[in-house]
Structures are given as C-alpha cells and as structure tokens.
Design an enzyme around this catalytic site. Structure first.
Site, PDB file in Angstrom:
ATOM      1  N   HIS A   1       0.830  -1.078   0.220  1.00  0.00           N
ATOM      2  CA  HIS A   1       0.121   0.054   0.028  1.00  0.00           C
ATOM      3  C   HIS A   1       1.000   1.190  -0.075  1.00  0.00           C
ATOM      4  CE1 HIS A   1      -3.189  -2.683   1.102  1.00  0.00           C
ATOM      5  NE2 HIS A   1      -2.456  -3.119   2.112  1.00  0.00           N
TER       6      HIS A   1
ATOM      7  N   HIS B   1       5.352   6.611   6.715  1.00  0.00           N
ATOM      8  CA  HIS B   1       5.027   6.272   5.562  1.00  0.00           C
ATOM      9  C   HIS B   1       4.356   7.387   4.660  1.00  0.00           C
ATOM     10  CE1 HIS B   1       1.124   5.960   7.638  1.00  0.00           C
ATOM     11  NE2 HIS B   1       0.756   6.257   6.658  1.00  0.00           N
TER      12      HIS B   1
ATOM     13  N   HIS C   1       2.076   9.078   0.922  1.00  0.00           N
ATOM     14  CA  HIS C   1       1.003   8.796   0.119  1.00  0.00           C
ATOM     15  C   HIS C   1       1.339   9.790  -1.097  1.00  0.00           C
ATOM     16  CE1 HIS C   1      -1.579   6.779   3.104  1.00  0.00           C
ATOM     17  NE2 HIS C   1      -0.898   7.712   4.095  1.00  0.00           N
TER      18      HIS C   1
ATOM     19  N   GLU D   1      -3.209  13.370   1.229  1.00  0.00           N
ATOM     20  CA  GLU D   1      -4.642  12.941   1.694  1.00  0.00           C
ATOM     21  C   GLU D   1      -5.395  14.094   1.930  1.00  0.00           C
ATOM     22  OE1 GLU D   1      -3.759   9.313   4.084  1.00  0.00           O
ATOM     23  OE2 GLU D   1      -4.722   8.447   2.257  1.00  0.00           O
TER      24      GLU D   1
ATOM     25  N   HIS E   1       3.250  10.582   6.772  1.00  0.00           N
ATOM     26  CA  HIS E   1       2.708  10.422   8.152  1.00  0.00           C
ATOM     27  C   HIS E   1       3.611   9.741   8.952  1.00  0.00           C
ATOM     28  CE1 HIS E   1      -1.481  10.412   5.957  1.00  0.00           C
ATOM     29  NE2 HIS E   1      -1.168  11.572   6.470  1.00  0.00           N
TER      30      HIS E   1
ATOM     31  N   THR F   1      -5.999   6.261   7.905  1.00  0.00           N
ATOM     32  CA  THR F   1      -6.724   6.623   6.493  1.00  0.00           C
ATOM     33  C   THR F   1      -6.751   5.297   5.662  1.00  0.00           C
ATOM     34  OG1 THR F   1      -4.380   7.231   5.563  1.00  0.00           O
ATOM     35  CG2 THR F   1      -6.034   8.971   6.683  1.00  0.00           C
TER      36      THR F   1
END
Ligand SMILES: *[C@@H]1O[C@H](CO)[C@@H](O)[C@H](O)[C@H]1NC(C)=O
Ligand SMILES: *[C@@H]1O[C@H](CO)[C@@H](O)[C@H](O)[C@H]1NC(C)=O
Ligand SMILES: [Zn+2]
Length: 316
Positions: free
Chosen positions: A93, A120, A122, A136, A149, A231
């Site tokens: 992911h 991590h 996004h 996000e 994050h 999330t």
C-alpha cells in the site's frame, strides 16, 4: 450426518474464500484487481470506515478555530541519529519505515507524550509536465504532491494494537510534500526504493535523525488539529491529527521515484494514487494553532511601528 458435515465443510470453504476476497485496495488498483475493495467499499472490511470521524479531510481555512493552547510541539529525540538500522517495507500500500528508536512528541495541546513508531507516505501520479497531487489532506481544496505521516502511540503502550485499545492512543503528524529543489536528506531513503519494488520486500537503511526529513523546527509552529481516523482499513477512529502548514520540499524527480514501486508482484500495477479520498467533516471542528494568520508579518511590523510611535510620543 455425513451430509451435514459436507454442508458445514463447504460453508467453511466458502467463508474462507470470501475472507480472501476481502482485500482492500486503492481505486488505482481496481482495473488490475476488479475484486479488491476500493475506498468506497472499505466499510465492508471494517464498519469503522463508514464512521463519522474519518480522515482525511479538506480543511476549509475560513472555518478553522484559533486555539491558543496549540503552542509549538516539543520534539524529543527527533534530532538524534539512532544506532540500529531502520527497516523499510513495501507493504503493498505504501513504503513504510519502522523506526528503531522512539523519538517523542508532547505539548502542542496533546494531553500526554507520544512516541513515534513508523512513518510512510502517500502520493499521486508524478510526471515532468503535469502531475496529479497525492496528498490525503488538502487546504481549501488544494492538495500537495505527497503527504508524510509519522505515526505515534501513547508513550505507555507497546504497539499500535494496544494503542487502539487505549483512549487517546494514537497521534499522527502529517506533513505535505511540495515540489521544489532536490532535498539531499531524502537520498538514502529514495535510494532504497529500488530494493523494495514489490510487495512484501524489505530492506534496511542507516537511521537518520527524524528531524532531517522535516522542515526546520522553527517553522512547525503553525498547524491544524482535529480528531479523525487512520486513512486505511481498519479506519480506526481515535487519532489526533496534527497537520503542519510548512511543507517538506522534494524535487519532481525524487517524488517520481516512489511510483517505481509496485502494489504487488512483478507484473502488477505501479504504486500510484495511494491516497484515500476526502471524508466528511460532520460535526467536527478543525483547530488552528496560530493567530498569525490574521496578523501576517507586514501587519505585525505596522503594529510595532505604531506602538513605538505612541510610546515615544507619550514619553516626550
Ligand atoms: C502488542 O503488545 C501486547 C502487550 O504487550 C502484546 O500482547 C501483543 O502481542 C502485541 N501485538 C503485536 C502485534 O505486536
Ligand atoms: C510477467 O509478464 C511476463 C511477460 O508478459 C511473463 O513472461 C511472466 O511470466 C510474468 N511474470 C509473472 C510473475 O507473472
Ligand atoms: Zn498514512
């Protein structure tokens, strides 16, 4: 009797298969894996994903509430380079970095201290000409290229599972990543990405002071605060979010390295658009740390000049 056994057995097999099918994914994976559960269906995996305190959100600045208790956070051990390696994983992911030490945060309106466990990112779809931003959260509808994050748990619990079972257990620090000049402090992490192209691959990197990956501490006084969720499924609600205004800066070529990862094995889709769409704010409020939005530098300067003038005329 045997028939009953067979029926039960086949029911069991069906059930097991159904569970296997319940594999969550991002919208960008839906073409290659039509059976995976995209964000709109995550509630089938965990009903919390349909809750009314979900993340991410779009922050509407004209509706934020100034809270004078939101002083700058205290960062402890953020500037320390640990001695053991950091584990980096492509978990299917995102790229997740497990920290080997536990830098801490406190203050800033948080009721207690929290320790960092992992970070991590996004991202969207980078490109030289145009790119789709992949943060996000967004501010007044504007997204940035990426979002970092840093997941923190209460200082007195041992892992995220235990943190979720404890009130005020989880706090996440979020930083936007903006397209700018190359950021050399990210070179070590980005160089490792080629070793974790596929899901399940892990590698290690030399630890860094966590602060080297962030904007300078003096720029971290301005942030948004709200109560939301993780999330990704299980979409656990009970996360204290801190979203810093000052972004991290990376070059477009550095950002594009993240999408060389894959969501799965060798021939799978490139890992792009691994962000969850906005969730409704519902009854929640978003708090803002700084009144300085109402008093930009120029106004402050003007105020100081006027006060100085008044004081000097009084003393004459
Ligand atoms: C989390 O910590 C608890 C309590 O120490 C322990 O029982 C549990 O196995 C841990 N879970 C994980 C996933 O490490
Ligand atoms: C990937 O695709 C190539 C060419 O289509 C094929 O030869 C290979 O077997 C595939 N590998 C996997 C792991 O599916
Ligand atoms: Zn995240």
């Amino acid at each position: 009797m045997e028939l009953l056994f067979l029926v039960l057995l086949s029911l069991h097999i069906l059930k097991t298969e159904a569970v296997v099918e319940h594999h969550w994914c991002y919208q960008s994976q839906k073409c290659a894996q039509p059976h995976c559960e995209a964000p709109e269906e995550w509630y089938l995996i965990d009903i919390s994903c349909k809750g009314n305190k979900q993340s991410p959100i779009n922050i509407v600045t004209k509706n934020v509430i100034y809270d004078k208790n939101l002083k700058p956070l205290n960062f402890e051990g953020y500037d320390v380079k640990g001695s053991s390696k950091w584990n980096i994983e492509n978990n299917g992911h995102t790229v997740k970095v497990e920290l080997s030490t536990s830098p801490k945060i406190g203050g800033g309106g948080l009721g207690r201290k929290y320790k960092a466990t992992e970070f991590h990112l996004h991202w969207g779809v980078p490109g030289v000409q145009r790119y789709l931003p992949g943060s996000e959260h967004s501010i007044d509808g504007e997204k940035e290229a990426m979002e970092l994050h840093i997941v923190h748990i209460r200082e007195d619990v041992s892992n995220i599972t235990e943190a979720k079972e404890t009130a005020d257990g989880v706090a996440v620090l979020a930083f936007f990543v903006k397209v700018e000049e190359e950021n050399k402090n990210y070179a070590t992490l980005i160089n490792e990405l080629e070793n974790i192209k596929y899901k399940g691959q892990t590698t290690q990197m030399d630890p860094l002071p966590l602060s080297s990956l962030l904007p300078p501490e003096e720029d971290l006084g301005r942030y948004y605060r709200y109560e939301g969720s993780l999330t990704t499924p299980d979409c656990y609600e009970g996360v204290t979010w801190t979203i810093f205004e000052k972004p991290i800066e990376l070059s477009i070529s550095q950002i594009s390295q993240f999408s060389t990862l894959h969501f799965d094995g060798r021939n799978s889709t490139h890992m792009i658009e691994n962000f969850r769409p906005f969730q409704l704010l519902n009854e929640r409020k978003v708090y803002w740390s700084s009144a300085s939005m109402l008093l930009p530098a120029a106004k402050v300067l003007m105020l100081v000049l006027v006060l100085t003038y008044i004081l000097s005329s009084l003393s004459q």
